[in-house]
Design a protein around this motif. Structure first.
Motif, PDB file in Angstrom:
ATOM      1  N   THR A   1       0.861  -1.323   0.043  1.00 56.20           N
ATOM      2  CA  THR A   1      -0.094  -0.092   0.161  1.00 56.20           C
ATOM      3  C   THR A   1       0.856   1.013   0.107  1.00 56.20           C
ATOM      4  N   VAL A   2       1.945   1.153   0.546  1.00 57.76           N
ATOM      5  CA  VAL A   2       2.926   2.536   0.273  1.00 57.76           C
ATOM      6  C   VAL A   2       3.482   2.699  -1.003  1.00 57.76           C
ATOM      7  N   LYS A   3       3.151   1.660  -1.917  1.00 55.67           N
ATOM      8  CA  LYS A   3       3.972   1.980  -3.389  1.00 55.67           C
ATOM      9  C   LYS A   3       3.384   3.093  -3.998  1.00 55.67           C
ATOM     10  N   ASN A   4       4.425   3.332  -4.918  1.00 52.81           N
ATOM     11  CA  ASN A   4       3.935   4.703  -5.799  1.00 52.81           C
ATOM     12  C   ASN A   4       3.398   3.994  -7.160  1.00 52.81           C
ATOM     13  N   ARG A   5       3.174   2.929  -7.352  1.00 50.01           N
ATOM     14  CA  ARG A   5       2.748   2.413  -8.547  1.00 50.01           C
ATOM     15  C   ARG A   5       1.371   2.622  -8.570  1.00 50.01           C
ATOM     16  N   SER A   6       0.760   2.381  -9.861  1.00 56.26           N
ATOM     17  CA  SER A   6      -0.677   2.636  -9.852  1.00 56.26           C
ATOM     18  C   SER A   6      -1.556   1.521  -9.237  1.00 56.26           C
ATOM     19  N   ILE A   7      -2.806   1.761  -8.659  1.00 53.56           N
ATOM     20  CA  ILE A   7      -3.529   0.733  -8.233  1.00 53.56           C
ATOM     21  C   ILE A   7      -3.943  -0.317  -9.155  1.00 53.56           C
ATOM     22  N   LYS A   8      -4.278   0.209 -10.399  1.00 49.32           N
ATOM     23  CA  LYS A   8      -4.725  -0.722 -11.399  1.00 49.32           C
ATOM     24  C   LYS A   8      -3.592  -1.838 -11.758  1.00 49.32           C
ATOM     25  N   GLU A   9      -2.339  -1.399 -11.724  1.00 52.75           N
ATOM     26  CA  GLU A   9      -1.245  -2.364 -12.074  1.00 52.75           C
ATOM     27  C   GLU A   9      -0.899  -3.118 -10.887  1.00 52.75           C
ATOM     28  N   MET A  10      -1.185  -3.013  -9.614  1.00 54.11           N
ATOM     29  CA  MET A  10      -1.134  -3.695  -8.467  1.00 54.11           C
ATOM     30  C   MET A  10      -2.161  -4.735  -8.609  1.00 54.11           C
ATOM     31  N   LEU A  11      -3.408  -4.279  -8.895  1.00 51.58           N
ATOM     32  CA  LEU A  11      -4.485  -5.244  -8.879  1.00 51.58           C
ATOM     33  C   LEU A  11      -4.292  -6.299 -10.092  1.00 51.58           C
TER      34      LEU A  11
END
Ligand SMILES: [Zn+2]
Length: 273
Positions: A150-160
Motif C-alpha cells: 500500500t505504500v508503493k507509488n505504482r498505480s492501483i490498477k497495475e497492482m490489482l
C-alpha cells in the motif's frame, strides 16, 4: 483473453460433467503449445483407468487432479474446453488435446493462438499457495493492509493486475472493480485511503461472482464450455464504453479511454477520484 470468470466457468463445467469418470485415453494432436508437452508425464497423469478427482482454479490457471497426478493448465490467449463425442473421428480445427472416457464421453482442449500450456503440477505448488484469490474478501483485505504493497507509488490498477499478489484479475475486471469503488485507475497505491481499500476488497468478489454467473465476458474468441458466448460484457460499466454516458445514477460524466502501461484504461473522470 480468458480471465478468472471464464476459467471458473470451465472448472464448474468440467466438475459437473467429468468428475469420477474413468479415462480411456488421452491424445495430443501436436507436440507443443506455448511449451512442448511433457508427453511421458502427461500420459501418466491421464493413463487408462485413472479418473478425475478434483478440478479447481488457481488464479487464472485450471488444475485437473486425477488419481495419478495433477496438471496446471493455462488457457493463454484463446484456450477453451469443450465436450466431445468419444466415437467422433473428426478433430476440430485448433483442437490440440482430447481426453476420452470409458462411458463414451470426451473432453477437448481448443486453442487457436496456442499461448496456453499444460504443465505437470509440482508438489511444491500445493504448499503455501500464497497468492491471494480475488473471490476471497478477507484475503483481499489482508493484502490491502500490507504496507509493503500500500505504500508503493505504482498505480492501483497495475497492482490489482500483478499476478504475484492477486491471482486472476486482468484488465477488464481491474477496471470494472475500480469503477465500482469510485477509484481512478491512475491513482498510486499510496494515495488510497483505508475506507477505499475496504470498499475495493468488498466490490472485487461481488463483481467477479456476477461475471461468473453471467458466463464471463465474451471478448474476441472466448466461448464457454457449452459453446455459448458469455454475456457479462453487457454488464460492463466502463470497459469498451469510451464516449458513452457513465452508468452511475446522478453522474453526468462520459467514460474516457486512456493508455496505461501498454493497455487501455476506461474510467469515468467525473465519479472516479
Ligand atoms: Zn461517473
Amino acid at each position: 483473453m480468458p480471465e478468472l470468470a471464464e476459467v471458473q466457468n470451465f472448472v464448474n463445467s468440467i466438475n459437473a460433467n467429468f468428475l469420477g469418470l474413468t479415462v480411456n485415453n488421452i491424445k495430443f494432436h501436436r507436440e507443443n503449445l506455448r511449451y512442448p508437452f511433457d508427453l511421458e508425464q502427461l500420459n501418466n497423469v491421464f493413463a487408462k483407468g485413472s479418473s478425475f478427482k478434483k478440478v479447481f482454479r488457481e488464479g487464472k490457471q485450471l488444475v485437473i487432479e486425477t488419481t495419478q497426478g495433477a496438471v496446471n493448465i493455462s488457457l493463454g490467449m484463446s484456450g477453451a474446453f469443450k465436450a466431445i463425442e468419444n466415437n467422433s473421428k473428426k478433430i476440430e480445427k485448433h483442437q490440440h488435446v482430447s481426453i476420452y472416457f470409458s462411458n463414451g464421453s470426451g473432453l477437448a482442449y481448443i486453442d487457436p493462438r496456442r499461448f496456453g500450456f499444460w504443465k505437470i503440477r509440482d508438489a511444491k505448488m500445493d504448499q503455501g499457495n500464497a497468492i491471494c484469490d480475488p473471490l476471497d474478501e478477507r484475503a483481499l483485505n489482508v493484502v490491502f493492509q500490507d504496507s509493503s504493497i500500500t505504500v508503493k507509488n505504482r498505480s492501483i490498477k497495475e497492482m490489482l493486475m500483478d499476478q504475484k499478489i492477486i491471482g486472476g484479475i486482468g484488465n477488464i475486471y481491474a477496471l470494472e472493480a475500480l469503477f465500482l469503488a469510485r477509484i481512478s485507475p491512475f491513482r498510486s497505491c499510496s494515495s488510497i485511503g483505508q475506507k477505499e481499500w475496504k470498499i475495493l476488497a468488498n466490490q472485487i468478489p461481488l463483481m467477479l461472482e456476477k461475471a461468473i454467473a453471467f458466463g464471463g465476458s465474451s471478448i474476441a474468441s472466448y466461448r464457454s464450455f457449452s459453446g455459448n458466448k458469455g454475456n457479462f460484457q453487457e454488464l460492463h460499466q466502463v470497459y469498451g464504453r469510451e464516449g458513452q454516458k457513465c452508468l452511475r445514477s446522478k453522474c453526468s460524466g462520459l467514460i474516457a479511454r486512456l493508455p496505461q502501461g501498454g493497455r487501455s484504461s476506461w474510467y469515468c473522470p467525473n465519479c472516479q477520484k
